[in-house]
Design an enzyme around this catalytic site. Structure first.
Site, short mmCIF file in Angstrom:
data_model
loop_
_atom_site.label_atom_id
_atom_site.label_comp_id
_atom_site.label_asym_id
_atom_site.label_seq_id
_atom_site.Cartn_x
_atom_site.Cartn_y
_atom_site.Cartn_z
N SER A 131 0.84 -1.20 0.00
CA SER A 131 0.00 0.00 0.00
C SER A 131 0.87 1.25 0.00
O SER A 131 2.00 1.24 0.53
CB SER A 131 -0.86 -0.03 1.26
OG SER A 131 -1.42 1.23 1.51
N TYR A 165 -1.65 -1.33 10.78
CA TYR A 165 -1.93 -1.81 9.42
C TYR A 165 -0.77 -1.43 8.49
O TYR A 165 -0.19 -2.28 7.81
CB TYR A 165 -3.25 -1.24 8.89
CG TYR A 165 -3.40 -1.45 7.39
CD1 TYR A 165 -3.59 -2.73 6.88
CD2 TYR A 165 -3.28 -0.38 6.49
CE1 TYR A 165 -3.67 -2.93 5.50
CE2 TYR A 165 -3.36 -0.59 5.12
CZ TYR A 165 -3.56 -1.86 4.64
OH TYR A 165 -3.63 -2.07 3.28
N LYS A 201 2.38 -3.88 6.58
CA LYS A 201 2.76 -3.92 5.15
C LYS A 201 4.27 -3.66 5.02
O LYS A 201 4.95 -4.29 4.21
CB LYS A 201 1.98 -2.87 4.35
CG LYS A 201 0.49 -3.18 4.25
CD LYS A 201 0.25 -4.38 3.36
CE LYS A 201 -1.17 -4.85 3.40
NZ LYS A 201 -1.40 -6.13 2.74
N PHE A 261 -2.45 2.73 -4.56
CA PHE A 261 -2.89 4.01 -4.00
C PHE A 261 -4.35 3.84 -3.55
O PHE A 261 -4.59 3.00 -2.70
CB PHE A 261 -2.56 5.15 -4.99
CG PHE A 261 -1.10 5.53 -4.82
CD1 PHE A 261 -0.09 4.63 -5.15
CD2 PHE A 261 -0.74 6.72 -4.23
CE1 PHE A 261 1.26 4.92 -4.91
CE2 PHE A 261 0.60 7.03 -4.00
CZ PHE A 261 1.59 6.13 -4.33
N VAL A 292 -16.59 15.90 5.73
CA VAL A 292 -15.34 16.19 5.02
C VAL A 292 -14.30 16.54 6.09
O VAL A 292 -14.46 17.52 6.83
CB VAL A 292 -15.53 17.36 4.02
CG1 VAL A 292 -14.19 17.74 3.39
CG2 VAL A 292 -16.55 16.98 2.95
P1 NAD Z 1 -10.70 -7.17 1.31
O1 NAD Z 1 -10.85 -7.17 2.80
O2 NAD Z 1 -11.88 -6.85 0.49
O3 NAD Z 1 -10.11 -8.57 0.82
C1 NAD Z 1 -9.25 -9.36 1.60
C2 NAD Z 1 -9.80 -10.78 1.58
O4 NAD Z 1 -8.94 -11.63 2.33
C3 NAD Z 1 -11.19 -10.88 2.23
O5 NAD Z 1 -12.04 -11.60 1.38
C4 NAD Z 1 -10.94 -11.63 3.53
O6 NAD Z 1 -12.05 -12.43 3.88
C5 NAD Z 1 -9.71 -12.44 3.20
N1 NAD Z 1 -8.83 -12.77 4.33
C6 NAD Z 1 -8.33 -11.94 5.27
N2 NAD Z 1 -7.53 -12.61 6.10
C7 NAD Z 1 -7.50 -13.89 5.69
C8 NAD Z 1 -6.86 -15.07 6.12
N3 NAD Z 1 -6.06 -15.07 7.20
N4 NAD Z 1 -7.07 -16.22 5.44
C9 NAD Z 1 -7.88 -16.26 4.36
N5 NAD Z 1 -8.52 -15.17 3.89
C10 NAD Z 1 -8.33 -14.01 4.55
O7 NAD Z 1 -9.48 -6.18 0.99
P2 NAD Z 1 -9.03 -5.61 -0.43
O8 NAD Z 1 -9.44 -4.20 -0.50
O9 NAD Z 1 -9.44 -6.53 -1.51
O10 NAD Z 1 -7.46 -5.64 -0.24
C11 NAD Z 1 -6.66 -6.70 -0.75
C12 NAD Z 1 -5.21 -6.46 -0.35
O11 NAD Z 1 -4.79 -5.20 -0.86
C13 NAD Z 1 -4.97 -6.42 1.14
O12 NAD Z 1 -3.73 -7.01 1.41
C14 NAD Z 1 -4.92 -4.93 1.44
O13 NAD Z 1 -4.15 -4.66 2.58
C15 NAD Z 1 -4.26 -4.42 0.18
N6 NAD Z 1 -4.59 -3.00 -0.08
C16 NAD Z 1 -5.89 -2.61 -0.17
C17 NAD Z 1 -6.19 -1.26 -0.41
C18 NAD Z 1 -7.61 -0.79 -0.49
O14 NAD Z 1 -7.85 0.39 -0.35
N7 NAD Z 1 -8.59 -1.64 -0.73
C19 NAD Z 1 -5.14 -0.33 -0.54
C20 NAD Z 1 -3.83 -0.77 -0.44
C21 NAD Z 1 -3.55 -2.12 -0.20
C1 UD1 Z 2 -6.81 5.04 3.49
C2 UD1 Z 2 -5.97 4.44 4.58
C3 UD1 Z 2 -4.66 3.95 4.01
C4 UD1 Z 2 -4.91 2.98 2.85
C5 UD1 Z 2 -5.76 3.69 1.81
C6 UD1 Z 2 -6.07 2.76 0.68
C7 UD1 Z 2 -6.72 5.69 6.54
C8 UD1 Z 2 -6.33 6.70 7.58
N1 UD1 Z 2 -5.78 5.44 5.60
O1 UD1 Z 2 -6.11 6.14 2.95
O2 UD1 Z 2 -3.90 3.29 4.98
O3 UD1 Z 2 -3.69 2.59 2.27
O4 UD1 Z 2 -6.99 4.11 2.44
O5 UD1 Z 2 -7.23 3.06 0.04
O6 UD1 Z 2 -7.79 5.10 6.58
N2 UD1 Z 2 -12.29 11.60 3.85
C9 UD1 Z 2 -13.31 12.46 4.25
N3 UD1 Z 2 -14.42 11.89 4.79
C10 UD1 Z 2 -14.58 10.54 4.97
C11 UD1 Z 2 -13.53 9.69 4.55
C12 UD1 Z 2 -12.40 10.25 3.99
O7 UD1 Z 2 -13.20 13.67 4.12
O8 UD1 Z 2 -15.62 10.10 5.50
C13 UD1 Z 2 -11.10 12.19 3.20
C14 UD1 Z 2 -9.79 11.90 3.92
O9 UD1 Z 2 -9.51 12.88 4.88
C15 UD1 Z 2 -8.78 11.90 2.75
C16 UD1 Z 2 -9.62 11.38 1.57
O10 UD1 Z 2 -10.98 11.60 1.92
O11 UD1 Z 2 -8.37 13.20 2.47
C17 UD1 Z 2 -9.42 9.90 1.28
O12 UD1 Z 2 -9.61 9.15 2.47
P1 UD1 Z 2 -9.67 7.55 2.47
O13 UD1 Z 2 -10.62 7.09 1.43
O14 UD1 Z 2 -9.93 7.12 3.88
O15 UD1 Z 2 -8.22 7.13 2.00
P2 UD1 Z 2 -6.78 7.49 2.59
O16 UD1 Z 2 -6.89 8.28 3.83
O17 UD1 Z 2 -5.97 8.05 1.48
#
Ligand code: NAD
Ligand code: UD1
Length: 334
Positions: free
Chosen positions: A124, A149, A153, A178, A217
């Site tokens: 991430s 969290y 990573k 991102f 916001v």
């Molecule tokens: P998600 O929670 O939707 O998907 C993760 C999946 O893994 C879920 O289906 C959950 O049930 C499963 N899971 C969790 N722990 C497990 C375990 N121990 N054994 C088996 N299954 C397990 O999350 P996502 O948004 O799809 O994210 C996927 C990956 O990308 C994660 O590693 C997350 O940290 C990373 N990531 C996500 C974002 C984001 O914003 N969504 C941003 C940066 C990185």
């Molecule tokens: C969040 C996670 C980050 C993760 C990323 C992936 C937090 C603090 N950080 O980042 O670890 O890697 O998601 O997607 O959760 N905002 C509002 N109102 C809301 C929610 C968000 O104003 O109800 C604003 C926040 O202040 C920020 C922007 O929207 O400026 C995006 O927020 P968000 O979607 O939570 O993502 P990140 O903070 O970038």
């Protein structure tokens, strides 16, 4: 070629499985449904007309991993399984480190045993902590994460770096995502968070569907164009497609460790996001300016040119697509 996908029914995992199946890969998948629903499997099948060889279980469980690797000839692993809520991780650090770090060690030890040495790992942008220079390149300093969290990573990235150094046969690709948003254009899969969403796009969707009254916001005094936080939102389908390019890279590289930012390279503010959502979906989003959220930075957006150069990948979908697809998926109640 067979790909093993952990967390295959989650948000990014499910979209990636669709792209893999459509590109002709065989897929074996694991999930424990801690943050996803079983019905996602049917919906992946509905989109692709193909099936994942699915295993229900926990990545911490060596036995289920042994079963998967002995029953399937796995060529490459994509690891999505993790917990991802920043707020939760502050409350439950031990659970987060076990699920996000120990599980990777279990996976790596089984991969070594079965001589499977190609891995794509979901990291991430959070590993950059408070970024000093925009846009962020992969060379930027990592560290200074402010929650378990993010730190989990960072730890896994360190473990993978050590492994890549120790075993020259291991090929690893780390993707630093991102802000993934949006949904598959079939609207059969998308982001479906439990409870009140912590992130911006799912929160806006709940305001749009009248499940929440207005958007908070978080601050309008940031050092940005309109004072609200700027982020690099990327359509989840673009992100999913990058994994196909990542597989091709790992199949054709001599280098052990590749690290890529996955973003669009463009930053949008919270208010720009709200305005685009309103315009595209023809719906009013009420909002109130409230206090800043602790730990938030002014802006965070990627320099994704390395992925473009080395993976031949770049994002093709824009903010309007993201807003339209996220909203349409949120109207479906699965
Ligand atoms: P998600 O929670 O939707 O998907 C993760 C999946 O893994 C879920 O289906 C959950 O049930 C499963 N899971 C969790 N722990 C497990 C375990 N121990 N054994 C088996 N299954 C397990 O999350 P996502 O948004 O799809 O994210 C996927 C990956 O990308 C994660 O590693 C997350 O940290 C990373 N990531 C996500 C974002 C984001 O914003 N969504 C941003 C940066 C990185
Ligand atoms: C969040 C996670 C980050 C993760 C990323 C992936 C937090 C603090 N950080 O980042 O670890 O890697 O998601 O997607 O959760 N905002 C509002 N109102 C809301 C929610 C968000 O104003 O109800 C604003 C926040 O202040 C920020 C922007 O929207 O400026 C995006 O927020 P968000 O979607 O939570 O993502 P990140 O903070 O970038």
């Amino acid at each position: 070629m067979k790909v093993f996908v952990t967390g295959c029914t989650g948000y990014i995992g499910s979209h990636t499985c669709v792209e893999l199946l459509e590109a002709g890969y065989e897929v074996a998948g694991l999930d424990n449904f801690s943050n996803s629903k079983k019905s996602v499997l049917d919906r992946i099948k509905e989109i692709t007309n193909k099936e994942i060889k699915f295993y229900e279980g926990d990545m911490l469980d060596k036995n289920i991993l042994e079963k998967i690797f002995s029953e399937n000839k796995i060529d490459i692993v994509i690891d999505f399984a993790a917990y991802k809520s920043v707020g939760d991780s502050v409350q439950k650090p031990v659970e987060y480190y076990i699920n996000n770090v120990s599980s990777v060690l279990t996976l790596l030890s089984v991969m070594q045993k079965y001589n499977v040495k190609k891995l794509l790992f979901s990291s991430s942008a959070t590993v950059y902590g408070t970024p000093e220079v925009m846009p962020i390149t992969e060379e930027a300093k990592v560290g200074g994460t402010t929650n378990p969290y993010g730190t989990s990573k960072l730890y896994v990235e360190g473990i993978l770096k050590d492994l890549a150094y120790a075993d020259k046969d291991f090929k690893i690709c780390v993707f630093r995502y991102f802000n993934p948003v949006g949904a598959h254009p079939s609207y059969l899969i998308g982001e479906d968070p439990l409870g009140v969403p912590a992130n911006l796009m799912p929160y806006i969707c709940k305001v749009a569907t009248k499940e929440l009254p207005y958007l908070n916001v978080f601050g309008n005094d940031y050092n940005t164009l309109d004072g609200t936080g700027v982020r690099d939102y990327i359509h989840v389908v673009d992100l999913a497609k990058a994994h196909i390019n990542g597989i091709e890279k790992l199949n054709n590289t001599d280098k052990n460790l590749h690290i890529y930012n996955l973003g669009t390279g463009k930053g949008y503010s919270v208010l720009e996001m709200v305005k685009t959502f309103e315009k595209v979906n023809n719906i009013k989003i009420d909002y109130r300016i409230v206090e800043r959220r602790e730990g938030d930075v002014d802006e965070c957006y990627a320099d994704s040119s390395l992925a473009e150069k080395e993976l031949n990948w770049y994002a093709t979908l824009g903010l309007e697509d993201m807003c339209r697809d996220a909203y349409n998926f949120s109207l479906k109640k699965y």
